[in-house]
Write an enzyme that holds these catalytic residues in place. Sequence first.
Site, PDB file in Angstrom:
ATOM      1  N   SER A  55       0.832  -1.209   0.000  1.00 45.69           N
ATOM      2  CA  SER A  55       0.000   0.000   0.000  1.00 45.69           C
ATOM      3  C   SER A  55       0.864   1.256   0.000  1.00 45.69           C
ATOM      4  O   SER A  55       0.586   2.224  -0.723  1.00 45.69           O
ATOM      5  CB  SER A  55      -0.926   0.006   1.212  1.00 45.69           C
ATOM      6  OG  SER A  55      -1.841  -1.065   1.147  1.00 45.69           O
ATOM      7  N   GLU A  56       1.914   1.251   0.815  1.00 46.89           N
ATOM      8  CA  GLU A  56       2.818   2.408   0.881  1.00 46.89           C
ATOM      9  C   GLU A  56       3.569   2.586  -0.437  1.00 46.89           C
ATOM     10  O   GLU A  56       3.802   3.716  -0.885  1.00 46.89           O
ATOM     11  CB  GLU A  56       3.793   2.225   2.036  1.00 46.89           C
ATOM     12  CG  GLU A  56       3.126   2.322   3.407  1.00 46.89           C
ATOM     13  CD  GLU A  56       3.953   1.735   4.534  1.00 46.89           C
ATOM     14  OE1 GLU A  56       3.650   2.036   5.694  1.00 46.89           O
ATOM     15  OE2 GLU A  56       4.899   0.959   4.261  1.00 46.89           O
ATOM     16  N   ASP A  78       6.812  -4.298  11.708  1.00 44.77           N
ATOM     17  CA  ASP A  78       7.818  -4.025  12.740  1.00 44.77           C
ATOM     18  C   ASP A  78       8.774  -5.202  12.879  1.00 44.77           C
ATOM     19  O   ASP A  78       9.986  -5.027  13.029  1.00 44.77           O
ATOM     20  CB  ASP A  78       7.138  -3.765  14.092  1.00 44.77           C
ATOM     21  CG  ASP A  78       6.286  -2.502  14.094  1.00 44.77           C
ATOM     22  OD1 ASP A  78       6.530  -1.628  13.245  1.00 44.77           O
ATOM     23  OD2 ASP A  78       5.391  -2.405  14.940  1.00 44.77           O
TER      24      ASP A  78
END
EC number: 2.7.1.167
Length: 481
Positions: free
Chosen positions: A199-200, A265
């Site tokens: 998405s980024e 993360d």
Amino acid sequence: MLDLARLDQLQNASVLVIGDVMLDRYFIGDTNRISPEAPVPVVRVAHTEDRAGGAANVARNIAHLDGQAAILGIIGNDTDGRLLKDLLIKEKVHSELLELDDARTISKTRIISRHQQMVRLDMEDTFPVAQAESVKQRYAELIEQYNTVIISDYAKGTLACVGDLIQAARKAGKQVLVDPKSKDFSLYRGATVITPNLSEFKAAGGDASSDDAMLSSARAMLTDAGIDTMLLTRSEQGMSLITPTEHHHFPAEVLEVSDVTGAGDTVIATLGTLLSAGFDLKDAAWLSNLAAGIVVAKLGAATVSPEELAARASHQWSAKTSGYHPSVEQSLLHIDYARQQGERIVFTNGCFDILHAGHVRYLAQARALGDRLVVGLNSDASVRRLKGEERPVNSLEDRMEVLSALACVDWVIPFGDNTVENDTPEQLIKRVNPQVLAKGGDYSIDTIVGADFVQENGGEVAILPTVEGRSTTGLIKKVRG
């Protein structure tokens, strides 16, 4: 060659994480009725749990991998901020959290029932740009103590001076990894690795319409932004490691998805820890992909231990996880990776309907010709065409599981779909491209399917003896009396 024993030596990794920290809070309980007040489910909370989140979750992931982790960020002078500090102390993370009297600690509260996240409540402020200068000053004092920097950007204001932070780290000879939030990747100019999700990537202008388009646009983005490498996380499609001159794709290695919270993360934490410990970039990316597969099977923002990572890596290396068979494409990627590590690939094939001592001895002999053994296995339809309507006795799935359990077998790949032309392993041999093609029985090399291809590509063909008195047909006749 990748040495998994090095995963026991990650204490040498030292990583400074800087970014937006937050407190993750979980309310977990059962749901069995709808509220009379509104058409919403009622969760009867059984227990609550607090965890370090955001950039702090990156740091705790590093600590759980046995790396030396420090976190630099901003919190409020409040109960949640003090709780976050205490959590980090318990997880052996060195915290450098700057307190603001006029702000509150960012927190995200998730309501979970039956392993499903039902709603998330965000309580947050965006920190003023002036506070980013305080972060920058403390960063300058800390940077020499660590050999790798991870920038975890959640766009909450901590990283308003991100360009200066990256340049300072590179000037000091540090590796810099960035988990981006901005659509403008040029803000991260000078980074060693950037780790956007799909998405980024698209939001930043990336084209994911095809693999070729993705590679082309990713390389253009790296060049324009002055970044060395991109590790693109693509959800169920795995990850792609892309540089201006090469790329490697790692298929998703997920047995079960429980919660994707914090998976990004874990990826950047694992990558940063391994690079800090001296691992090769490609090896570190492969292991980070495995770490993501482990963590999404857990609830909430979870972590991975070196022992879990080593166990999963050793399983995936030879695809021997119980009940798990990688796809053909996944197996081929693993085989290609093994070859790149300098391992000698041996290929053989057969129906292996009722496994007997002759089969086992033959497969052990074939494996002894190299480092890894690939077994091409005829599909049920193919066996039926070759052996008759009463065969196979054991289904393809059962035959794959039995063969995969043998210590001498590393990958089992089925072939032979609905056409007679595919009853030979010729196309599979071309895709595997083994250094050794092994065949058992009374053959001459010119009659072995795929022999010419293997030899033309610098490989060799080995004809191995069969064990007298051992055959599947003989066993079937014996059972039938």
